[in-house]
Design an enzyme around this catalytic site. Structure first.
Site, short mmCIF file in Angstrom:
data_model
loop_
_atom_site.label_atom_id
_atom_site.label_comp_id
_atom_site.label_asym_id
_atom_site.label_seq_id
_atom_site.Cartn_x
_atom_site.Cartn_y
_atom_site.Cartn_z
N HIS A 1 15.12 0.04 0.87
CA HIS A 1 14.06 0.61 1.71
C HIS A 1 13.46 -0.48 2.58
O HIS A 1 12.52 -1.16 2.19
CB HIS A 1 12.99 1.25 0.82
N HIS B 1 12.62 -1.30 6.94
CA HIS B 1 12.60 -0.81 8.31
C HIS B 1 12.81 -1.91 9.35
O HIS B 1 13.09 -1.61 10.52
CB HIS B 1 11.27 -0.12 8.61
N GLN C 1 4.02 8.46 9.32
CA GLN C 1 5.14 9.16 9.94
C GLN C 1 4.60 10.16 10.97
O GLN C 1 3.71 10.97 10.64
CB GLN C 1 5.95 9.90 8.88
N HIS D 1 6.85 11.03 0.04
CA HIS D 1 6.00 11.59 1.08
C HIS D 1 5.74 13.05 0.74
O HIS D 1 6.02 13.96 1.52
CB HIS D 1 6.63 11.43 2.45
N ARG E 1 -4.56 17.78 -15.43
CA ARG E 1 -4.16 19.18 -15.58
C ARG E 1 -3.02 19.57 -14.66
O ARG E 1 -2.35 20.56 -14.92
CB ARG E 1 -5.37 20.11 -15.34
N ASP F 1 3.55 -5.80 -3.59
CA ASP F 1 2.95 -6.81 -2.72
C ASP F 1 1.48 -7.07 -3.03
O ASP F 1 0.84 -7.89 -2.37
CB ASP F 1 3.11 -6.42 -1.25
N ASP G 1 9.87 -1.98 1.83
CA ASP G 1 9.32 -1.10 2.87
C ASP G 1 8.86 -1.95 4.06
O ASP G 1 7.90 -1.61 4.76
CB ASP G 1 8.17 -0.25 2.34
N ALA H 1 1.18 0.93 7.10
CA ALA H 1 2.40 1.25 7.84
C ALA H 1 3.50 0.28 7.45
O ALA H 1 3.82 -0.66 8.17
CB ALA H 1 2.14 1.19 9.35
#
Length: 385
Positions: free
Chosen positions: A62, A64, A146, A200, A232, A253, A279, A312
């Site tokens: 993962h 970007h 996103q 997500h 619950r 991190d 990420d 982000a």
């Protein structure tokens, strides 16, 4: 020229060895022996890491971007720049991870990434082994940064277009299981060889269980962009933490997850199912400033990446994730190495290409000192600086 790598220990992906000697030739591991049973060949270049543990190089499922470049650029220059930087931080392989964008932009990026994946490996450079689709089939409520305007309802037809544009190289897809059509898409993606990761998502526990029954094998950046835990209605988070078969990503991190949460996650998932990811976005390895994540601007200050006040991605690297994890949990080096090598390789079905060290395999390895710090990275038989 032959290269010999020595250290105090070697964790090869399954077994811990003492006083190893690894012989490398033409970018591959020729043999693994111990100093008690073998000698260093005369004339070989010797890379010695006293007191360190050798292990398989890292596999980030993962990510970007890094070093000022974004995966969605999908150009040779972007992938080359990322590859050089990631190799210097111990990562030899990764899944190029997209963000939600317009369908046309995503299709163009997937085609470009597929062309880069098809290229032969370059010594001293990390390489993408496949693609992770983070979007567009995500929850509006838990979308994070996103872009809402580009989120789509789960669609087998759209997924097939994405997979075809990627020349079949999509290896992992994040999916919100509560969306209408999500379970049908999870089954279809699994049948086509794509692993499904739940994330997500504002899913209930029942909706999460349905996603797992439909083929999901992992959870995307656990705790982040997920329905909070409730006593619950355990929701997606309670289900992820208590399902012993499900893999689980974590961004270690100290920003996305506090040390106490890292320890809770470690106790829940254990050494067989826990996976550390970054990420990371383009600002990883760069100074504070403004950078791109897909098609939108992200501000980075003091290690925190945000857009419109929302986290982000990160500027994390896997070597720092490992050191943080060891510090937060007191796990052993060999336990921690699993989370960045053999576990992600097993989850993605790529154990034949990453996550272990053996004769005949690519010489991708790291040296980690007793405190969990990276002290050496070798990718394709070359020392990466």
């Amino acid at each position: 020229m032959q290269t010999v790598v020595t250290a105090e220990k070697l964790w090869d992906g399954t077994t811990l060895h003492q006083h190893p000697i690894i012989l490398i030739e033409d970018g591959k591991i020729d043999s693994i022996a111990s100093r008690d049973s073998s000698q260093v060949p005369s004339g070989a270049r010797v890379l010695d890491f006293p007191g360190a543990t050798l292990g398989p190089a890292f596999f980030d499922v993962h990510i970007h971007g890094a070093a000022g470049r974004d995966v969605m650029e999908a150009t040779p220059q972007a992938i080359e720049t990322m590859g050089k930087f990631l190799a210097s931080r111990g990562t030899a392989t990764y899944l190029a991870t997209t963000v939600t964008a317009s369908l046309d932009a995503t299709l163009r990026a997937l085609d470009g990434l597929a062309n880069e994946i098809a290229k032969l490996p370059h010594p001293g450079r990390a390489r993408p082994l496949g693609i992770h689709l983070e979007g567009p089939f995500l929850s509006h409520e838990k979308r994070g940064v996103q872009p809402a305007e580009h989120l789509l309802a789960p669609s087998i037809a759209t997924f097939d277009r994405l997979l075809d544009a990627a020349h079949g190289h999509v290896r992992l897809m994040t999916l919100a299981p509560e969306l209408p059509g999500a379970t049908e898409l999870a089954r279809h993606a699994t049948e086509r060889g794509v692993r499904v990761s739940l994330g997500h998502s504002n899913a209930t526990a029942a909706e999460t269980r349905a996603g797992i029954a439909a083929g999901a094998v992992s959870a995307t950046h656990t705790f982040n962009a997920m329905r909070p835990l409730d006593h619950r209605e355990p929701g997606i988070l309670g289900t992820v933490l208590t399902n012993d078969d499900l893999y689980s990503e974590l961004i270690c991190d100290g920003i996305h997850t506090e040390p106490e949460i890292v320890r809770l996650w470690w106790r829940s998932k254990g050494p067989e199912r826990a996976i550390l990811v970054t990420d990371a976005m383009a600002a990883a390895g760069m100074p504070d400033g403004e950078y791109q994540l897909g098609g939108f601007a992200v501000q980075v200050k003091e290690g925190r990446a945000t857009a419109r006040g929302v986290l982000a991605g990160s500027v994390l690297t896997l070597d720092r994730a490992l050191a943080n994890f060891v510090k937060f949990t007191d796990a052993s080096i060999e336990q921690a190495l699993r989370l960045l090598s053999s576990n992600p390789a097993a989850m993605t079905g790529l154990a034949h290409r990453a996550g272990s060290l053996a004769p005949g395999k690519s010489a991708n390895l790291v040296a980690i000192n007793a405190s969990g710090k990276l002290v050496g990275s070798i990718v394709g038989g070359e020392l990466a600086n």
